[in-house]
Design a protein around this motif. Structure first.
Motif, PDB file in Angstrom:
ATOM      1  N   ILE A 276       0.846  -1.195   0.000  1.00  0.00           N
ATOM      2  CA  ILE A 276       0.000   0.000   0.000  1.00  0.00           C
ATOM      3  C   ILE A 276       0.882   1.245   0.000  1.00  0.00           C
ATOM      4  CG2 ILE A 276      -1.909  -1.101   1.234  1.00  0.00           C
ATOM      5  CD1 ILE A 276      -0.851   0.268   3.785  1.00  0.00           C
ATOM      6  N   ASP A 277       0.269   2.369  -0.321  1.00  0.00           N
ATOM      7  CA  ASP A 277       0.931   3.656  -0.084  1.00  0.00           C
ATOM      8  C   ASP A 277       0.823   3.962   1.400  1.00  0.00           C
ATOM      9  OD1 ASP A 277       1.273   3.813  -2.786  1.00  0.00           O
ATOM     10  OD2 ASP A 277      -0.382   5.211  -3.117  1.00  0.00           O
ATOM     11  N   GLY A 278       1.917   4.402   2.020  1.00  0.00           N
ATOM     12  CA  GLY A 278       1.854   4.695   3.442  1.00  0.00           C
ATOM     13  C   GLY A 278       3.172   5.167   3.995  1.00  0.00           C
ATOM     14  N   VAL A 279       3.276   5.074   5.312  1.00  0.00           N
ATOM     15  CA  VAL A 279       4.469   5.497   6.044  1.00  0.00           C
ATOM     16  C   VAL A 279       4.998   4.305   6.829  1.00  0.00           C
ATOM     17  CG1 VAL A 279       5.361   7.024   7.847  1.00  0.00           C
ATOM     18  CG2 VAL A 279       3.683   7.881   6.205  1.00  0.00           C
ATOM     19  N   VAL A 280       6.311   4.140   6.839  1.00  0.00           N
ATOM     20  CA  VAL A 280       6.931   3.060   7.606  1.00  0.00           C
ATOM     21  C   VAL A 280       6.817   3.403   9.088  1.00  0.00           C
ATOM     22  CG1 VAL A 280       9.042   1.767   8.026  1.00  0.00           C
ATOM     23  CG2 VAL A 280       8.526   2.587   5.724  1.00  0.00           C
ATOM     24  N   THR A 281       6.104   2.559   9.831  1.00  0.00           N
ATOM     25  CA  THR A 281       5.906   2.810  11.261  1.00  0.00           C
ATOM     26  C   THR A 281       6.844   1.994  12.144  1.00  0.00           C
ATOM     27  OG1 THR A 281       4.133   1.154  11.306  1.00  0.00           O
ATOM     28  CG2 THR A 281       3.497   3.454  10.916  1.00  0.00           C
ATOM     29  N   ALA A 282       7.456   0.934  11.608  1.00  0.00           N
ATOM     30  CA  ALA A 282       8.398   0.136  12.404  1.00  0.00           C
ATOM     31  C   ALA A 282       9.296  -0.667  11.471  1.00  0.00           C
ATOM     32  CB  ALA A 282       7.668  -0.793  13.369  1.00  0.00           C
ATOM     33  N   VAL A 283      10.579  -0.764  11.837  1.00  0.00           N
ATOM     34  CA  VAL A 283      11.555  -1.594  11.113  1.00  0.00           C
ATOM     35  C   VAL A 283      12.294  -2.425  12.147  1.00  0.00           C
ATOM     36  CG1 VAL A 283      13.591  -1.630   9.637  1.00  0.00           C
ATOM     37  CG2 VAL A 283      11.828   0.102   9.265  1.00  0.00           C
ATOM     38  N   ASN A 284      12.095  -3.747  12.097  1.00  0.00           N
ATOM     39  CA  ASN A 284      12.716  -4.651  13.064  1.00  0.00           C
ATOM     40  C   ASN A 284      13.730  -5.561  12.370  1.00  0.00           C
ATOM     41  OD1 ASN A 284      11.028  -3.729  15.252  1.00  0.00           O
ATOM     42  ND2 ASN A 284       9.362  -4.920  14.352  1.00  0.00           N
ATOM     43  N   LEU A 285      14.573  -4.965  11.550  1.00  0.00           N
ATOM     44  CA  LEU A 285      15.569  -5.711  10.791  1.00  0.00           C
ATOM     45  C   LEU A 285      16.951  -5.128  11.030  1.00  0.00           C
ATOM     46  CD1 LEU A 285      13.732  -6.031   7.347  1.00  0.00           C
ATOM     47  CD2 LEU A 285      13.928  -7.791   9.114  1.00  0.00           C
ATOM     48  N   VAL A 286      17.963  -5.999  10.941  1.00  0.00           N
ATOM     49  CA  VAL A 286      19.362  -5.580  11.037  1.00  0.00           C
ATOM     50  C   VAL A 286      20.117  -6.258   9.899  1.00  0.00           C
ATOM     51  CG1 VAL A 286      21.458  -5.584  12.425  1.00  0.00           C
ATOM     52  CG2 VAL A 286      19.225  -5.327  13.543  1.00  0.00           C
ATOM     53  N   GLU A 287      20.798  -5.476   9.094  1.00  0.00           N
ATOM     54  CA  GLU A 287      21.551  -6.045   7.978  1.00  0.00           C
ATOM     55  C   GLU A 287      22.620  -6.999   8.492  1.00  0.00           C
ATOM     56  OE1 GLU A 287      23.140  -3.117   5.408  1.00  0.00           O
ATOM     57  OE2 GLU A 287      21.195  -2.347   4.739  1.00  0.00           O
ATOM     58  N   GLY A 288      22.698  -8.170   7.850  1.00  0.00           N
ATOM     59  CA  GLY A 288      23.660  -9.184   8.251  1.00  0.00           C
ATOM     60  C   GLY A 288      23.151 -10.136   9.304  1.00  0.00           C
ATOM     61  N   SER A 289      21.955  -9.885   9.852  1.00  0.00           N
ATOM     62  CA  SER A 289      21.376 -10.759  10.873  1.00  0.00           C
ATOM     63  C   SER A 289      20.217 -11.537  10.273  1.00  0.00           C
ATOM     64  CB  SER A 289      20.887  -9.934  12.071  1.00  0.00           C
ATOM     65  OG  SER A 289      21.966  -9.256  12.680  1.00  0.00           O
ATOM     66  N   PRO A 290      19.852 -12.675  10.902  1.00  0.00           N
ATOM     67  CA  PRO A 290      18.699 -13.436  10.396  1.00  0.00           C
ATOM     68  C   PRO A 290      17.412 -12.630  10.499  1.00  0.00           C
ATOM     69  CG  PRO A 290      20.047 -14.771  11.882  1.00  0.00           C
ATOM     70  CD  PRO A 290      20.546 -13.370  12.005  1.00  0.00           C
ATOM     71  N   ALA A 291      16.503 -12.877   9.590  1.00  0.00           N
ATOM     72  CA  ALA A 291      15.200 -12.214   9.629  1.00  0.00           C
ATOM     73  C   ALA A 291      14.447 -12.664  10.872  1.00  0.00           C
ATOM     74  CB  ALA A 291      14.402 -12.555   8.371  1.00  0.00           C
TER      75      ALA A 291
END
Length: 467
Positions: A276-291
């Motif tokens: 959808i069109d919207g705003v990112v309200t949360a990001v729970n990711l770290v590059e190089g780490s498991p999802a």
């Protein structure tokens, strides 16, 4: 002493009488307090229901990777506006990319096989198949006819030659052994030639016996199987209607295509894309780490279109319908009033502490910079509206004996008249009968600690206390 007491008591009584007389004289000189009144007018009566809720985005998306892996890249951050279809993050998918490439090659190979099947066999393929049948037939026929006399004679002569060679080798060895000038090396070489001649004689004997016995049952079955396979291959190539082969090849192409699509889907699942069109309200990711497995990877919200969900009890929800207007009041800024509209009423309720509640969704038709998703708000839903209604303050209504009355001013006098009331709002009520526009009614003042209201009388201690 007694006279002095009498004098003091008399003085006190005199002072009391003087004070009381002055007080009542002042009270008689004052005008009685005028009661609060209200003039009956026509206007708009609104009936509202109030409930609390929280503001939330009308459209939300909670995104997770459908496959496990290591986070390779994150393309967005919290608070960033994104468009539908925009890439948000991806996993390391090197192995999947190679698998997709391999499946694509297999798919192209099956397409080539299908094209060849549709075209049918080539002339050289038919010629080779016919030659294979003839060769298998000749081999089987030779086995069935038994040993050839010439081959048998050749085998016998080979055996005789081998025996003669053995005798000559033995004579040479004996001569070398009896010679006084022969060395040990000469003797060993002579003995080796005897051993070789013996081995060759044994091989020739076995070949001669085999030629005499003819083919074994196992050899015959193998030759028959070879002939059957050659004939089947020729028959397959000679089929005039190769529809079954074409259909089989077509199925194999479809199967290879499905395998490619499955791997492509897995490759797509290694990438998060905004739905959808919207705003990112949360990001729970770290590059190089498991999802993450237990929490959302990324959440989105359409903050341009907000709504509130409130729970209304079953006694009130029957008055609510989509399209009704509402007012949203944030608790953080109680002076703010935002317009809203009911967009849905849940068809089924749920029970909370013995009370059945129904979720009602209200869309915000306007926004304010201070209002954000997650805030607690009060919602006032206008469930009824009566235009040009004859309005009377609810405080002026007097309930008595199952009927409703009001006190009407008639010049300097008051008169209690019965009225019939229609809709009731928070402060005003609709008059159906008993009053006319322009009538003046008494509005009793609310009494602290009292359960009702009353109209004060003209006297200090009530009407008729002093005359």
């Amino acid at each position: 002493m007694k006279g002095r007491v009498r004098w003091l008591l008399g003085g006190l009584l005199f002072l009391t009488l003087i004070g009381a007389g002055a007080f009542f004289t002042q009270a008689r000189g004052r005008s009685p307090a005028l009661p609060e009144t209200a003039t009956i007018r026509r206007g708009t009566l609104r009936i509202t229901l109030s409930a609390a809720g929280k503001i939330r985005p009308r459209a939300q998306a909670v995104l997770n990777f459908a496959t496990a892996g290591t986070v390779a890249e994150i393309f967005v951050r919290e608070g960033e506006a994104v468009r539908k279809g925009q890439s948000l993050a991806r996993l390391d998918a090197t192995d999947l990319e190679l698998a997709v490439r391999q499946a694509e090659v297999a798919y192209l190979t099956q397409q080539v096989v299908y094209s060849q099947t549709v075209q049918g066999p080539k002339p050289e393929e038919l010629a080779a198949a016919r030659a294979a049948v003839r060769s298998a037939q000749a081999a089987l026929r030779a086995l069935e006819q038994g040993p050839d006399p010439t081959d048998l004679e050749i085998a016998r002569l080979n055996y005789e030659v081998a025996k003669n060679n053995l005798w000559q080798a033995q004579l040479s060895r004996d001569k070398t052994a009896g010679s006084p000038t022969a060395s040990s090396v000469d003797l060993e070489l002579a003995q080796a030639r005897v051993g070789q001649a013996e081995l060759q004689a044994e091989v020739s004997r076995l070949q001669y016996e085999k030629a005499q016995s003819g083919p074994t049952e196992q050899q015959l079955k193998a030759a028959e199987a070879a002939l059957a396979q050659a004939r089947a291959n020729l028959t397959r190539l000679q089929v005039q209607d190769p529809s079954l082969d074409v259909q089989l090849a077509q199925y194999q192409v479809q199967q290879a295509e499905i395998a490619v699509r499955q791997l492509e889907l897995r490759l797509e699942q290694a990438r998060l894309v905004a739905p959808i069109d919207g705003v990112v309200t949360a990001v729970n990711l770290v590059e190089g780490s498991p999802a993450p497995a237990g929490t959302p990877a990324i959440t989105l919200g359409d903050l341009n279109h907000l709504e509130v969900v409130v729970n209304l009890p079953e006694v009130d929800v029957a008055q609510v319908a989509p399209g009704q207007e509402a007012v949203i009041i944030p608790e953080a800024t109680p002076d703010t009033r935002l317009k809203g509209k009911v967009i849905s009423v849940a068809p089924m309720g749920f029970q909370i502490q013995g009370v059945v509640n129904f979720p009602v969704t209200i869309a915000l038709e306007e926004n304010a910079p201070s209002v954000r998703a997650g805030m607690t708000v009060q919602v006032q839903i206008a469930v009824a509206r009566r235009e040009n209604a004859l309005l009377v303050p609810r405080r002026a209504l007097i309930a008595r004996g199952g009927q409703t009355f009001v006190t009407v001013m008639r010049g300097d006098q008051t008169e209690t008249v019965p009225v019939r009331i229609g809709m009731r709002g928070d402060t005003m009520a609709e008059v159906l009968e008993g009053l006319q526009e322009g009538d003046v009614v008494v509005v009793p003042a609310a009494q602290a600690g009292a359960s009702g209201t009353r109209v004060p009388g003209p006297g200090f201690f009530g009407p008729g206390f002093f005359r």
